[in-house]
Design a protein around this motif. Structure first.
Motif, PDB file in Angstrom:
ATOM      1  N   CYS A  25       0.613  -1.377   0.192  1.00 49.53           N
ATOM      2  CA  CYS A  25      -0.445  -0.011   0.204  1.00 49.53           C
ATOM      3  C   CYS A  25       1.046   1.087   0.195  1.00 49.53           C
ATOM      4  CB  CYS A  25      -1.145   0.136   1.080  1.00 49.53           C
ATOM      5  SG  CYS A  25      -1.861  -0.918   1.332  1.00 49.53           S
ATOM      6  N   CYS A  26       1.993   1.067  -0.088  1.00 52.55           N
ATOM      7  CA  CYS A  26       2.791   2.227   0.137  1.00 52.55           C
ATOM      8  C   CYS A  26       4.100   2.320  -1.250  1.00 52.55           C
ATOM      9  CB  CYS A  26       4.170   2.229   1.084  1.00 52.55           C
ATOM     10  SG  CYS A  26       3.036   2.244   3.461  1.00 52.55           S
ATOM     11  N   PHE A  27       3.893   2.948  -2.052  1.00 50.28           N
ATOM     12  CA  PHE A  27       3.807   2.811  -3.563  1.00 50.28           C
ATOM     13  C   PHE A  27       4.305   4.846  -3.523  1.00 50.28           C
ATOM     14  CE2 PHE A  27      -0.449   2.839  -2.866  1.00 50.28           C
ATOM     15  CZ  PHE A  27      -1.180   4.148  -3.807  1.00 50.28           C
ATOM     16  N   GLN A  28       4.869   4.596  -4.697  1.00 50.46           N
ATOM     17  CA  GLN A  28       4.347   5.747  -5.802  1.00 50.46           C
ATOM     18  C   GLN A  28       4.583   5.504  -7.131  1.00 50.46           C
ATOM     19  OE1 GLN A  28       9.183   6.309  -6.228  1.00 50.46           O
ATOM     20  NE2 GLN A  28       9.765   4.438  -7.469  1.00 50.46           N
ATOM     21  N   CYS A  29       4.013   6.814  -7.539  1.00 51.14           N
ATOM     22  CA  CYS A  29       3.183   6.644  -8.748  1.00 51.14           C
ATOM     23  C   CYS A  29       3.840   7.415 -10.054  1.00 51.14           C
ATOM     24  CB  CYS A  29       2.096   8.008  -9.030  1.00 51.14           C
ATOM     25  SG  CYS A  29       0.676   7.737  -7.078  1.00 51.14           S
ATOM     26  N   VAL A  30       4.181   6.122 -10.880  1.00 46.56           N
ATOM     27  CA  VAL A  30       4.629   5.877 -12.349  1.00 46.56           C
ATOM     28  C   VAL A  30       4.392   7.046 -13.634  1.00 46.56           C
ATOM     29  CG1 VAL A  30       6.932   5.253 -13.312  1.00 46.56           C
ATOM     30  CG2 VAL A  30       6.776   4.897 -10.449  1.00 46.56           C
ATOM     31  N   PRO A  31       4.381   8.000 -14.687  1.00 55.85           N
ATOM     32  CA  PRO A  31       4.176   7.860 -15.503  1.00 55.85           C
ATOM     33  C   PRO A  31       3.846   6.585 -16.748  1.00 55.85           C
ATOM     34  CG  PRO A  31       5.375   9.714 -14.924  1.00 55.85           C
ATOM     35  CD  PRO A  31       5.392   8.793 -14.126  1.00 55.85           C
ATOM     36  N   CYS A  32       2.611   5.917 -17.125  1.00 56.48           N
ATOM     37  CA  CYS A  32       2.681   5.172 -18.037  1.00 56.48           C
ATOM     38  C   CYS A  32       4.283   5.105 -19.147  1.00 56.48           C
ATOM     39  CB  CYS A  32       1.649   4.889 -18.748  1.00 56.48           C
ATOM     40  SG  CYS A  32       0.217   4.239 -17.640  1.00 56.48           S
ATOM     41  N   PRO A  33       4.703   4.292 -19.509  1.00 54.04           N
ATOM     42  CA  PRO A  33       6.324   5.001 -20.651  1.00 54.04           C
ATOM     43  C   PRO A  33       5.417   4.924 -21.655  1.00 54.04           C
ATOM     44  CG  PRO A  33       6.146   2.081 -19.117  1.00 54.04           C
ATOM     45  CD  PRO A  33       3.857   2.821 -18.968  1.00 54.04           C
ATOM     46  N   GLN A  34       5.585   5.366 -22.352  1.00 54.59           N
ATOM     47  CA  GLN A  34       5.740   5.726 -23.989  1.00 54.59           C
ATOM     48  C   GLN A  34       4.471   4.505 -24.430  1.00 54.59           C
ATOM     49  OE1 GLN A  34       8.223   6.816 -27.093  1.00 54.59           O
ATOM     50  NE2 GLN A  34       7.227   8.415 -27.507  1.00 54.59           N
TER      51      GLN A  34
END
Length: 823
Positions: A503-512
């Protein structure tokens, strides 16, 4: 006592004084009175159920149902002793004997504590006596191999734990603290809650035990952990008596949390908890399903101190309810020693509003009432047995295991329409109310039903809750947030932090090229080949189609330039035709010049084939057309260059080159050079012809409609052949540049070929670096630039002389500068 089956009661309720079993009252100083009043109503509910059954001729006709009541004070030893006395039939324990032979003992209702029920049930299984608990919820008791004669009218904690987990997850809480009392009830229940939470993908921030052996219940440590955690929601699996130390410490350390209550305290009426009303507002809990018992309120008001049956306990109840004291007796409660008010017995119980008289939402009381009716239905089924060969038991003399058989098959409906039955584990249907603690207008605490959890409901209706009806401890209606990490919006995916819960995470943008169209996505979805994510990466959109079109500004400019430019060679051709008899036109080989001008006009026009949607025919012809017209054009220039050299050399004495100055030689040269290009193009089209394709590799965001050249080698060979012809022309013209002025066309040919080669040499790196429609635009630009280079260098000076310096366009002027050039 007479001849009737007996239902016995074990619990923390007063026993009938005539049985010789006196109640234990030492705990009244430790527990609040109001709680006792609520539990005392359960005993009255049992009396009411028995009276109701006996008064109904359609139930157990000609049979009177009786009961016995024992007060265990919630002490394990007393529960065990009371159970053995009931089985023995006297006020002393004689194991393995049933001394009261004239009374059939049908079953025992109680105890209320799971640990006590486990022990009592282990003993009663030896006799096969049914034990029906109205409050024991331990999942262990569902094991029919260990507890074959145990039943209960409340659901197992297994269902409650799942309901608590579903509740917190439904409200969007994924970061949760857990507190549990250190007994079977708390430890088993909280483990099930944690399992459900973990399996649903949520996380437990901390899990601590309420230590009952310590006066402070380990509250300082527990609250310290709560304060250090970012979890705003705490599930508490405990009894109401264990809460005050925890709440006191929370006030001391100045923290508030949203508390999630188990059924043991979700609807508690303990007076001491009123002190913490401000901290308990907003609490949500799962409680036993409430019900109504018609006629119970009137029955409860019938008790009076003058009654002989249970007089001792009635007087205690009377003193506590009316805050008075009977003078003729010693103070029963030990609670009002300083009171001067005397109990007269004329007090009106109907005017009292307390837990005892409140029958609007009966829970535990209703469970007791249900248990009595379940036993009665089993007795009725036993009485109405119609098996052949006389195998039916006798209602006046049956064995416990015979009633146990019918109790397992009990199924009936109460007056309020609720269906009662036991599953294979002896558990009833799991139905709970979801309650919210709110302050009433008079400042008291009320438990407002805001939803339900019904495992027997159809799919989709098992869990229902009205979130708008909930009041939180902040006073707002909006659901608070309790997460370790904020939700990842669409377009991002959750990447776990190393060494931390999921539940402890970081938000990463989706790849191209990938999207996430939901909140808190664990992975991103790749778009189809013909689609591309929007700027937020939340949806796949059709890729724009790109090609050099006439509607495109760039395409419009190039098309216009090509069309206008193609008119220039035509205009020059008209000039040459008009002045074809003049010396300067004759000196520059009129026929080749006309062919060159026509070729140059087509060179400009061939660029139009590169503009527009790449159709199969366009792709097939555009490079071939370009290659052929430029081959004719450069071949003409080469022929003119060689003819100049031959003409000069033929003027030398004794030269045999006079025959090579014939114009037909130049035509043959143009034909041969063009034929070689034609053969190369035909071979190219035959082996690997160009075709249209959709290119998604160069620019992934676009679909580039382009012509695949089929064979890049053939394309570069064609272009290289043009370069070869231009190079030969350049070298020959460069060597002939110092010939007499009459033949100074070699200088212009040198400049034209130098410009031509420069344009196409520059085109090579430019075409490699350009992408999509700009690659086509670069080739069109190279075509236009190289064509203009030839036009300007080859014909600008001649047209200037013809139009603006006619005096220089004379034979005399040419003779002055040297010998003339043969036509």
């Amino acid at each position: 006592m007479g001849q009737y089956p007996c239902v016995s009661w074990l619990g923390q309720y007063p026993c009938e004084s005539w049985l010789g079993q006196y109640p234990c009252v030492s705990w009244l100083g430790q527990y609040p009175c109001v709680s006792w009043l609520g539990q005392y109503s359960c005993l009255q509910a049992m009396r009411f159920a028995v009276a109701e059954i006996n008064g109904n001729p359609d139930i157990l006709s000609n049979v009177t149902l009786g009961f016995q009541a024992y007060d265990s004070c919630d002490v394990l030893q007393h529960d065990l002793k009371g159970a053995l006395q009931v089985v023995t039939g006297y006020d002393r324990v004689i194991p393995n004997y049933r001394c009261a032979g004239d009374v059939s003992l049908s079953s025992i209702i109680g105890p209320s504590i799971s640990t006590h029920s486990i022990l009592v049930s282990q003993i009663l299984r030896l006799y096969s006596y049914p034990l029906i608990s109205h409050y024991a919820t331990s999942p262990l008791l569902s094991n029919k191999r260990e507890f074959p004669s145990f039943f209960r009218t409340v659901p197992s904690d297994m269902f409650q734990s799942k309901g608590l987990a579903d509740l917190v997850l439904h409200l969007g809480w994924t970061w949760i603290g857990l507190l549990a009392v250190d007994d079977d009830y708390g430890q088993q229940g909280i483990q099930l809650v944690q399992q459900e939470i973990d399996s649903a993908g949520a996380c437990v921030a901390f899990s601590e035990n309420i230590v009952t052996s310590r006066p402070d219940r380990n509250a300082p440590h527990i609250v310290k952990v709560m304060k250090a955690s970012t979890a705003k929601v705490v599930v508490i699996f405990a009894n109401s008596v264990d809460l005050p130390p925890i709440l006191e410490e929370m006030i001391k350390q100045n923290i508030t949390r949203i508390l999630i209550a188990s059924d043991a305290w979700s609807t508690t009426t303990m007076a001491s908890l009123k002190t913490f009303s401000a901290h308990l507002v907003g609490t949500i809990g799962i409680a036993f399903n409430s019900g109504t018992i018609p006629g119970l309120r009137a029955f409860l008001n019938t008790i009076h101190p003058s009654m002989t049956l249970g007089r001792y306990w009635i007087r205690i109840f009377w003193e506590l309810t009316f805050s008075c004291k009977f003078i003729d007796d010693k103070n029963q409660t030990g609670y009002l020693s300083n009171s001067v008010k005397e109990c007269s017995g004329s007090e009106n119980l109907a005017s009292v509003q307390n837990v005892y008289t409140d029958v609007s939402n009966l829970r535990t009381t209703y469970s007791v009432y249900t248990a009595v009716h379940a036993v009665t239905k089993a007795l009725e089924d036993l009485k109405n047995c119609k098996y052949p060969q006389g195998s039916c038991p006798d209602i006046w003399n049956f064995q416990p295991w015979q009633l146990l058989y019918y109790l397992k098959k009990v199924r009936f409906k109460l007056e309020d329409g609720r269906e009662v039955y036991f599953n294979k584990n002896g558990d009833p249907p799991a139905v709970y109310d979801i309650v919210n603690w709110q302050l009433s207008p008079n400042g008291g605490m009320q438990h407002v039903k805001v939803g339900s959890y019904d495992m027997a409901a159809p799919p989709g209706q098992v869990f229902t809750i009205n979130i708008s009806a909930i009041i939180w401890n902040s006073g707002e209606r909006q659901v608070p947030i309790s997460v370790c990490s904020q939700s990842c919006p669409p377009g991002f995916w959750k990447a776990a932090r190393k060494g931390e819960p999921v539940c402890c995470f970081q938000c990463v943008p989706c790849p191209q090229g990938e999207i996430a169209n939901q909140t808190d996505s664990f992975t991103c979805i790749k778009c189809p080949w013909d689609m591309w994510p929007n700027s937020e990466k939340t949806t796949c959109q059709p890729k724009p189609i790109e090609y050099l079109s006439y509607e495109d500004p760039l395409g419009t400019i190039l098309a216009s330039a090509s069309a206008i430019s193609s008119l220039v060679p035509v205009a020059i051709l008209k000039i040459f035709i008009k002045f074809k008899t003049t010396p300067i036109v004759k000196a520059n080989n009129y026929s080749l010049s006309c062919l060159l001008l026509v070729s140059l006009s087509f060179c400009f026009l061939c660029s139009l084939v590169f503009i527009g949607y790449p159709q199969p025919v366009n792709c097939l012809l555009r490079q071939v057309t370009f290659g052929m017209v430029f081959a004719i054009c450069v071949s003409c220039i080469l022929a003119k260059t060689i003819l100049v050299v031959f003409a000069f050399m033929a003027t030398k004495p004794g030269s045999n080159l006079k025959k090579w100055t014939n114009p037909h030689v130049s035509y043959v040269m143009v034909f041969i050079c063009s034929l070689l290009q034609f053969i190369l193009c035909i071979t190219w089209l035959s082996i690997a012809s160009p075709y249209p394709e959709q290119n998604i590799e160069t620019q992934p965001r676009l679909i580039i409609i382009q012509c695949n050249e089929g064979s890049p080698t053939a394309f570069w060979c064609m272009l290289g052949y043009l370069g070869l012809l231009a190079t030969i022309s350049f070298v020959v013209a460069f060597l002939a540049r110092r010939l007499p002025d009459s033949f100074n066309e070699a200088k212009f040919i040198t400049f034209s070929m130098l410009s031509f080669l420069s344009v196409w040499v520059s085109f090579i790196p430019a075409s490699v670096s350009a992408q999509g429609k700009y690659t086509v635009a670069m080739e069109i630009f190279a075509i236009l630039a190289s064509s203009w280079a030839l036009v300007v260098c080859m014909f600008a000076n001649k047209c200037f002389i013809i139009l603006f310096r006619p005096n220089m366009n004379s034979r005399e002027q040419l003779i002055k500068k040297g010998r003339g050039t043969p036509e």
